[in-house]
Enzyme design. Structure first.
Site, PDB file in Angstrom:
ATOM      1  N   VAL A  21       0.843  -1.199   0.000  1.00 23.55           N
ATOM      2  CA  VAL A  21       0.000   0.000   0.000  1.00 23.55           C
ATOM      3  C   VAL A  21       0.883   1.256   0.000  1.00 23.55           C
ATOM      4  CG1 VAL A  21      -1.646   1.291   1.411  1.00 23.55           C
ATOM      5  CG2 VAL A  21      -1.956  -1.151   1.063  1.00 23.55           C
ATOM      6  N   GLN A  70      -1.643   5.868  -5.755  1.00 24.30           N
ATOM      7  CA  GLN A  70      -2.544   6.805  -6.418  1.00 24.30           C
ATOM      8  C   GLN A  70      -2.555   6.503  -7.920  1.00 24.30           C
ATOM      9  OE1 GLN A  70      -2.463  10.898  -4.488  1.00 24.30           O
ATOM     10  NE2 GLN A  70      -0.344  10.237  -4.305  1.00 24.30           N
ATOM     11  N   ASP A 101      -7.387   4.811  -3.708  1.00 24.26           N
ATOM     12  CA  ASP A 101      -7.231   5.754  -2.599  1.00 24.26           C
ATOM     13  C   ASP A 101      -7.221   4.969  -1.283  1.00 24.26           C
ATOM     14  OD1 ASP A 101      -7.366   7.733  -0.729  1.00 24.26           O
ATOM     15  OD2 ASP A 101      -9.137   8.722  -1.563  1.00 24.26           O
ATOM     16  N   LYS A 113       5.203   0.622   3.717  1.00 25.89           N
ATOM     17  CA  LYS A 113       6.556   1.095   3.997  1.00 25.89           C
ATOM     18  C   LYS A 113       6.629   2.601   3.812  1.00 25.89           C
ATOM     19  CE  LYS A 113      11.146   1.534   2.502  1.00 25.89           C
ATOM     20  NZ  LYS A 113      11.257   2.445   1.383  1.00 25.89           N
ATOM     21  N   HIS A 135       4.053   7.472   8.392  1.00 28.77           N
ATOM     22  CA  HIS A 135       4.687   8.670   8.964  1.00 28.77           C
ATOM     23  C   HIS A 135       4.328   9.941   8.170  1.00 28.77           C
ATOM     24  CE1 HIS A 135       8.854   8.483   6.687  1.00 28.77           C
ATOM     25  NE2 HIS A 135       7.825   8.436   5.864  1.00 28.77           N
TER      26      HIS A 135
HETATM   27  C1  LIG Z   1       6.420   8.243   1.297  1.00 23.35           C
HETATM   28  S1  LIG Z   1       5.867   7.432  -0.151  1.00 23.35           S
HETATM   29  C2  LIG Z   1       6.333   5.730   0.165  1.00 23.35           C
HETATM   30  C3  LIG Z   1       6.570   4.974  -1.093  1.00 23.35           C
HETATM   31  C4  LIG Z   1       7.058   3.517  -0.909  1.00 23.35           C
HETATM   32  N1  LIG Z   1       6.259   2.771   0.023  1.00 23.35           N
HETATM   33  C5  LIG Z   1       8.517   3.472  -0.527  1.00 23.35           C
HETATM   34  O1  LIG Z   1       8.839   3.334   0.640  1.00 23.35           O
HETATM   35  O2  LIG Z   1       9.350   3.626  -1.416  1.00 23.35           O
HETATM   36  C6  LIG Z   1       4.109   7.436   0.145  1.00 23.35           C
HETATM   37  C7  LIG Z   1       3.313   6.847  -1.002  1.00 23.35           C
HETATM   38  O3  LIG Z   1       1.934   6.917  -0.649  1.00 23.35           O
HETATM   39  C8  LIG Z   1       1.195   7.244  -1.822  1.00 23.35           C
HETATM   40  N2  LIG Z   1      -0.092   7.846  -1.463  1.00 23.35           N
HETATM   41  C9  LIG Z   1      -0.308   9.048  -0.895  1.00 23.35           C
HETATM   42  N3  LIG Z   1      -1.628   9.260  -0.741  1.00 23.35           N
HETATM   43  C10 LIG Z   1      -2.264   8.157  -1.238  1.00 23.35           C
HETATM   44  C11 LIG Z   1      -3.634   7.807  -1.366  1.00 23.35           C
HETATM   45  N4  LIG Z   1      -4.600   8.615  -0.931  1.00 23.35           N
HETATM   46  N5  LIG Z   1      -3.932   6.612  -1.923  1.00 23.35           N
HETATM   47  C12 LIG Z   1      -2.945   5.781  -2.375  1.00 23.35           C
HETATM   48  N6  LIG Z   1      -1.616   6.072  -2.262  1.00 23.35           N
HETATM   49  C13 LIG Z   1      -1.288   7.248  -1.701  1.00 23.35           C
HETATM   50  C14 LIG Z   1       2.111   8.227  -2.542  1.00 23.35           C
HETATM   51  O4  LIG Z   1       1.776   8.343  -3.908  1.00 23.35           O
HETATM   52  C15 LIG Z   1       3.487   7.619  -2.304  1.00 23.35           C
HETATM   53  O5  LIG Z   1       3.860   6.732  -3.332  1.00 23.35           O
END
Ligand SMILES: C[S@@+](CC[C@H](N)C(=O)[O-])C[C@H]1O[C@@H](n2cnc3c(N)ncnc32)[C@H](O)[C@@H]1O
Length: 348
Positions: A190, A215, A234, A248, A252
């Site tokens: 996720v 997303q 979402d 992951k 935070h």
């Molecule tokens: C800090 S990044 C972490 C990415 C990955 N897990 C990593 O550690 O490399 C947070 C991820 O959450 C996704 N995200 C943010 N809001 C979201 C939402 N409402 N639904 C799905 N994904 C979402 C962002 O697009 C992003 O890829």
């Protein structure tokens, strides 16, 4: 009582002065590291195949001849800070006449800046020390006194690249926690971005059905394989079902209320597996009791980075426990992994 009236007070004041100055000028060490990363100092030493003098470095980096002595001063600080190792060797110059020269070699931290390696963290240095990440701190006083939620908005494209770089480091850590994924038939990552980590998991467990959920615009052009699937959606609405959910560096980014919402959706996603399902979180857990000072400082620095960028937070055990139980999980365990992150497993 007079100012500096005795030796103890004087010494205390001098220490206080050093402490304050050190924290004022901490940014210089960060910026010198950024300069080294931008110049490609680590890449130059790596390509050269052995330790280099400052003159050799300056010429390999095509610096202006007037900057050789400046590079020497940068290297002195970076060496002091553990990024390079300095040794004195017999001069290798033709007609060196028995003289000596100082050469600089890579250390484990500067090896993480070598661009040709999968463990390269240069994008993290670039993103974290980008002017947009730093500029917002100049308005922190205004932010404290007003009801604004965020200091600045996350530049998702840059963040995504930095995240992917960090996931590359996880290849080593995955070996460390391989057992966590053993026996799972399916997994949904996720907020998995462009799937760097999921691909690594899929390589280790080719029969596991893996889904990267992010997303729609993030996964739009991603191509999967037979057992690796990309789904846009979402996290606040619903999450595809699987035996386990991986989060992951996602929670935070969010405050407690929104994190509980995400965790409730994760719990729903693993409900088909009954008590066997689990949520696997890789994130920071602040632990002032077990961690040393340096590690705690890094985790608390990250906390403020999350606050200023996303209104998010890094949590200590109590704070993790609160959102885990508020989301309806019955138990959890936390284990430190990858140097400064933790593996947190939640059970329904
Ligand atoms: C800090 S990044 C972490 C990415 C990955 N897990 C990593 O550690 O490399 C947070 C991820 O959450 C996704 N995200 C943010 N809001 C979201 C939402 N409402 N639904 C799905 N994904 C979402 C962002 O697009 C992003 O890829």
């Amino acid at each position: 009582m007079g100012f500096c009236s005795n030796g103890r007070e004087e010494s205390e004041m001098y220490h206080a002065q050093i402490h304050l100055y050190k924290h004022v000028y901490n940014f210089v060490s960060s910026m010198a590291l950024k300069s080294a990363m931008e110049l490609g100092v680590a890449d130059a030493i790596h390509s050269h195949g052995e330790a280099m003098t400052v003159s050799e470095l300056a010429s390999a980096l095509k610096l202006h001849p007037s900057k050789v002595s400046v590079l020497h001063r940068f290297m002195r600080l970076l060496t002091h800070n553990g990024f390079f190792a300095k040794t004195t060797v017999a001069s290798r110059k033709e007609g060196g006449g028995g003289g000596e020269e100082t050469v600089y070699d890579l250390t484990p931290p500067s090896k993480l800046l070598i661009r040709s390696k999968s463990t390269c963290l240069a994008p993290i240095v670039k993103g974290a020390l980008h002017s947009s990440s730093i500029d917002m701190w100049h308005s922190s006083k205004k932010w404290f006194t007003e009801d604004e939620k965020e200091l600045s908005l996350y530049e998702s494209a840059k963040g995504e690249k930095a995240m992917a770089a960090d996931s590359g480091m996880l290849k080593i850590a995955l070996e460390e926690c391989k057992h966590v994924f053993e026996g799972l038939g399916s997994l949904v990552d996720v907020g998995g971005g462009t799937g760097t980590l999921t691909r690594l998991i899929n390589e280790l467990f080719p029969h596991m059905k893996c889904t990267v959920f992010d997303q729609p615009q993030v996964v739009a052009n991603m191509t999967g394989t037979e057992n690796l699937n990309f789904i846009g959606g979402d996290i606040f609405k619903s999450i595809p079902s699987a035996d386990a959910v991986l989060l992951k560096w996602v929670l935070h980014d969010w405050n407690d209320e929104l994190s509980v919402k995400i965790l409730k959706n994760c719990k729903e996603a693993i409900s088909g597996k009954g008590k066997e399902g689990k949520v696997i979180i890789i994130d920071i857990a602040i632990d002032e009791t077990s961690d040393d000072r340096e590690l705690t400082e890094l985790k608390m620095d990250y906390d403020l980075v999350m606050l200023t960028m996303f209104n998010g937070k890094e949590r200590d055990r109590k704070e993790w426990e609160k959102i885990i139980y508020d989301a309806g999980f019955s138990s959890y365990d936390i284990t430190p992994i990858c140097g400064f992150k933790s593996l947190i497993q939640l059970y329904p």
